[in-house]
Design an enzyme around this catalytic site. Structure first.
Site, short mmCIF file in Angstrom:
data_model
loop_
_atom_site.label_atom_id
_atom_site.label_comp_id
_atom_site.label_asym_id
_atom_site.label_seq_id
_atom_site.Cartn_x
_atom_site.Cartn_y
_atom_site.Cartn_z
N GLN A 1 0.86 -1.18 0.00
CA GLN A 1 0.00 0.00 0.00
C GLN A 1 0.91 1.25 0.00
O GLN A 1 1.91 1.28 -0.70
CB GLN A 1 -0.99 -0.04 1.17
N SER A 2 0.60 2.26 0.79
CA SER A 2 1.30 3.54 0.65
C SER A 2 2.73 3.56 1.18
O SER A 2 3.41 4.59 1.05
CB SER A 2 0.48 4.65 1.31
N MET A 3 3.22 2.47 1.74
CA MET A 3 4.66 2.43 2.03
C MET A 3 5.47 2.55 0.75
O MET A 3 6.64 2.95 0.78
CB MET A 3 5.03 1.14 2.76
N ALA A 4 4.83 2.25 -0.40
CA ALA A 4 5.49 2.44 -1.70
C ALA A 4 5.89 3.90 -1.91
O ALA A 4 6.86 4.18 -2.63
CB ALA A 4 4.55 1.99 -2.82
N LYS A 5 5.16 4.82 -1.32
CA LYS A 5 5.51 6.23 -1.44
C LYS A 5 6.91 6.51 -0.90
O LYS A 5 7.68 7.28 -1.48
CB LYS A 5 4.48 7.09 -0.71
#
Length: 398
Positions: A120-124
């Site tokens: 999820q947003s850990m990809a950011k």
């Protein structure tokens, strides 16, 4: 169907030939389907490999401590154990690195050490770290305008904004991050990226975007001057990724592989989900193993480890703090695509919906990774209880 905890019987999702319980394409990220789906993205979405390279794996020595019975508080503030909290909060994997060594490692819900789990947003934060490498190389200047790199955006809400505004999510672009509204901007991201089909019964004159850059070009409104305030919007990371691709001449998956994953000493190749134009979803489509998320956290904790410029890590830990960043971070901040826990510790955090977390503490020389599949996109009580448990672990290992 309702979700299930690790202490409950597991429904036979995708078991048998052919399986009786198959996650619906429209709701694969909703309970109970997400408990299976977050570990099996490559089986139902198009992905691209983030190659680990042919180099040696970074050895993670073990200095294990049994923390199962560590006293912590549950999401209601009642006494429980760490094992109990991990069960309550739908953990799939949990890892503690102390001084770079594995102190505690647990897998649940069918996950193991080779499973790639959706970030999820850990990809950011993965994307932001690679951007830091390109900034250090002089390929990107954070003070330059977005349109210096992507002139097509001159007619969009990003006109007049800088790359640093994008990095810190302080542009004034109107973008609705309403996860449960399928017609919101983030709902349209789901369709544009191929994560979801067009909802049944969709209004026939509604123009769904065919890929993500098409959606970006449609975002023409501003709600405030650039730089005035933080507002969490996933699309900012995707604009950043397109800048990175434009200046490097490489697609994001290749960039992350060459600049980060091959130098990380990863156990496994990772992957990104991709849209119909081959764009790897920077804002949330990354997948990796529990230990490799830990290696990434350790690299950050090692002040970039000679891979990411150390001054980028220092800058990332230097945000403007206040109560308006996140309900679960009353003294938090956001800088360069990372969360900062508070102004005292300046611990960094990578966070994603449904309970994804990498917590990096310089004070305690500790990295904690939690991969989860909450029933809800956001559960502040679970997040706060997890953060308090991280602090309890730090005290126990001091």
């Amino acid at each position: 169907m309702q979700s299930y905890r690790n202490s409950d019987p597991r429904p036979p999702i995708m078991q048998g030939s052919p399986p009786r319980l198959v996650p619906p394409r429209l709701d694969w990220d909703r309970p109970p389907w997400n408990r299976w789906a977050f570990q099996h993205i490559r089986e139902f979405l198009p992905t691209i490999e983030v190659w680990r390279g042919s180099g040696h794996r970074r050895r993670l020595d073990r200095a294990e401590v049994d923390l199962d019975d560590l006293p912590v508080a549950d999401s209601n503030g009642a006494p429980t154990t760490l094992a109990g909290l991990l069960d309550e909060t739908y953990a799939d994997g949990f890892l503690v690195l102390k001084d770079g060594r594995i102190a505690y490692e647990r897998y649940f819900n069918g996950m193991d050490e080779r499973t790639l789990h959706l970030s999820q947003s850990m990809a950011k934060s993965i994307t932001g770290a690679v951007c830091g490498i390109l900034v250090g190389r002089g390929l990107i200047d954070p003070d330059k305008l977005v349109t210096d790199y992507l002139p097509e955006l001159v007619e969009t809400g990003w006109a007049g904004s800088t790359v640093q505004h994008v990095l810190d999510m302080t542009t004034g672009v109107r973008f609705s991050e309403e996860y449960t509204d399928r017609y919101s901007d983030i709902g349209q991201v789901d369709v544009a990226t191929g994560w979801k089909p067009i909802p049944p019964g969709s209004e026939p004159d509604f123009a769904w975007p065919s890929h993500l850059f098409e959606l970006i070009l449609r975002l023409k409104d501003r709600v405030r001057p650039h730089g005035e305030a933080f507002e969490y919007r996933s699309i900012e990371t995707d604009v950043l990724a397109f800048i990175m691709e434009r200046v490097s001449g490489k697609r994001l998956a290749q960039l992350v592989s060459e600049e980060l994953w091959q130098k990380l000493g990863a156990d496994e190749s990772a992957c990104f989900t991709v849209d119909s134009a081959g764009y790897a979803l920077a804002d949330g489509g990354f997948n990796a193993t529990l230990r490799d998320y830990g290696r990434f956290g350790q690299l950050i904790l090692d002040n970039g480890g000679g891979v990411i410029p150390a001054d980028w890590i220092v800058a990332t830990r230097s945000g403007k703090h206040g109560p308006n960043f996140s309900p679960s971070l009353p003294d938090g901040s956001y800088r360069n695509q990372f969360w900062i826990e508070d102004s005292r510790s300046r611990s960094l955090m990578c966070r994603g919906v449904f309970g994804q977390l990498i917590h990096m503490s310089w004070e305690h020389r500790m990295v904690v990774v939690k991969l989860s599949s909450y029933p809800d996109f956001v559960n502040s009580a679970y997040s706060v209880a997890t953060q308090k448990a991280v602090h309890a672990i730090a005290a126990a290992l001091a």
